[in-house]
Write an enzyme that holds these catalytic residues in place. Structure first.
Site, short mmCIF file in Angstrom:
data_model
loop_
_atom_site.label_atom_id
_atom_site.label_comp_id
_atom_site.label_asym_id
_atom_site.label_seq_id
_atom_site.Cartn_x
_atom_site.Cartn_y
_atom_site.Cartn_z
N PRO A 198 0.78 -1.23 0.02
CA PRO A 198 0.05 -0.05 0.13
C PRO A 198 0.92 1.29 -0.02
CG PRO A 198 -0.98 -1.70 1.69
CD PRO A 198 0.41 -2.17 1.15
N GLU A 199 0.41 2.07 -1.01
CA GLU A 199 1.04 3.43 -0.69
C GLU A 199 0.22 4.61 -0.15
OE1 GLU A 199 2.55 4.41 -4.84
OE2 GLU A 199 2.63 2.29 -5.57
N LYS A 219 3.90 6.12 5.01
CA LYS A 219 2.81 5.01 4.79
C LYS A 219 2.69 4.35 6.23
CE LYS A 219 4.97 3.67 0.46
NZ LYS A 219 6.03 2.85 -0.36
N HIS A 265 -5.69 -15.23 9.89
CA HIS A 265 -4.93 -14.56 9.67
C HIS A 265 -5.13 -13.26 10.67
CE1 HIS A 265 -2.68 -16.89 6.79
NE2 HIS A 265 -3.87 -16.77 6.16
N ARG A 324 0.45 -12.35 5.02
CA ARG A 324 2.09 -12.44 4.74
C ARG A 324 2.59 -11.81 5.74
NH1 ARG A 324 2.94 -10.27 -1.36
NH2 ARG A 324 4.79 -11.27 -0.95
N ARG A 365 21.58 14.56 -7.34
CA ARG A 365 21.63 13.09 -7.25
C ARG A 365 21.78 12.82 -8.58
NH1 ARG A 365 18.83 10.13 -3.43
NH2 ARG A 365 18.11 11.60 -1.77
N ARG A 391 12.16 -3.03 -10.58
CA ARG A 391 10.64 -2.81 -10.45
C ARG A 391 10.03 -2.57 -11.91
NH1 ARG A 391 9.14 0.89 -5.25
NH2 ARG A 391 10.79 -0.20 -3.91
#
Length: 293
Positions: free
Chosen positions: A2-3, A58, A104, A123, A166, A283
């Site tokens: 989740p973001e 988050k 769970h 998980r 960067r 990704r």
């Protein structure tokens, strides 16, 4: 994982059930999630009123009357559901359908309103930790996080400053939680598309030689804010594990412009390109190589 929009959706769903209520009983059904529970975890929660429920990046943060803060992270598959005194799931956000996977259900809070808040995590990559409010600034899980992208402290100058030296790609910089907090793969891909910026572009190009933000930085900040606000309004994106606390799915995935749309025509008017996918830093990156430069 989740973001920011999914976690903010969770916060808004839990807020009516938690804020102003007291945790009458706290139950952990195993000794750990991603990390072991603190030995005094239950004792520091029971009898404490929740005075506020916030979010940092988050993470969910529940302020307790004792001066402690309950820090919660959903991990990969963590979800909450809120159950009222009659055993009915009440409106809120982010949970899996009841009855499918109660094995769970690892943490349960019984509130003074008799509502129950259940944390389910198949998980077990989620975690909970109690931190003294006075020590929150030194908490390793939060220390070093960049500005909130929807906060007043985030603007083009801040983003350009964070990227100016960067030598990484723009996408990699945006995923660095030290540059800006809470962004993940989905919303970075979407924001870059809306800003018409290549994910391969050098991050330092957001700053001009003087250090001032470039026009690209201005566009990107606006795109980040827009995509996050729209995703929150839609209840987040449901791809695998995300559901709202009523069991409903988030709907922002239906508004994706590039993410998971490999091979589709670009949605930019007059663009004749198609959405492409390539692997970047392990990704999948989705973009239109024609209009994102």
């Amino acid at each position: 994982m989740p973001e920011l929009p999914e976690v903010e959706t969770v916060r808004r769903g839990l807020q009516p059930a938690m804020e102003g209520a007291t945790i009458v009983r706290a139950e952990t059904r195993r000794k750990d999630l991603r990390f072991p529970f603190q030995t005094d975890f239950v004792a520091r929660l029971e009898g404490q009123a929740v005075t506020g429920l916030g979010r940092r990046a988050k993470y969910l943060l529940a302020d307790l009357a004792s001066g402690d803060v309950l820090l919660m992270h959903l991990g990969m598959s963590g979800s909450f559901r809120v159950i009222d005194a009659a055993g009915v799931t009440v409106p809120g956000d982010f949970h899996r359908p009841r009855g499918e996977d109660r094995v769970h259900d690892h943490v349960r809070f019984t509130m003074s309103s008799r509502a129950e808040i259940v944390f389910n995590d198949p998980r077990r990559f989620g975690y909970m930790k109690i931190v003294a409010r006075s020590a929150l600034g030194d908490e390793p899980l939060l220390k070093g996080l960049g500005p909130e992208p929807l906060g007043n402290e985030f603007d083009a100058a801040v983003l350009a400053h964070g990227c100016r030296n960067r030598k990484t790609s723009l996408k990699a910089a945006l995923l660095d939680q030290r540059v800006v907090a809470g962004l993940g793969n989905i919303y970075v891909c979407e924001a870059l598309f809306r800003a018409r910026l290549s994910p391969r572009r050098l991050a330092a190009t957001l700053a001009m030689k003087t250090g001032a933000p470039s026009e690209r930085a201005e566009r990107l900040v606006g795109a980040i804010r827009d995509v996050l606000n729209q995703a929150i309004e839609a209840g987040g994106s449901s791809l695998r594990d995300h559901r709202q606390t009523t069991g409903e799915l988030g709907y922002f995935q239906h508004s994706f412009q590039v993410y998971d749309r490999e091979g589709d025509k670009c949605r930019t008017p007059a663009c004749k390109g198609a959405v492409k996918r390539f692997t970047q830093n392990g990704r999948s990156t989705f973009w239109c190589p024609v209009c994102q430069t």
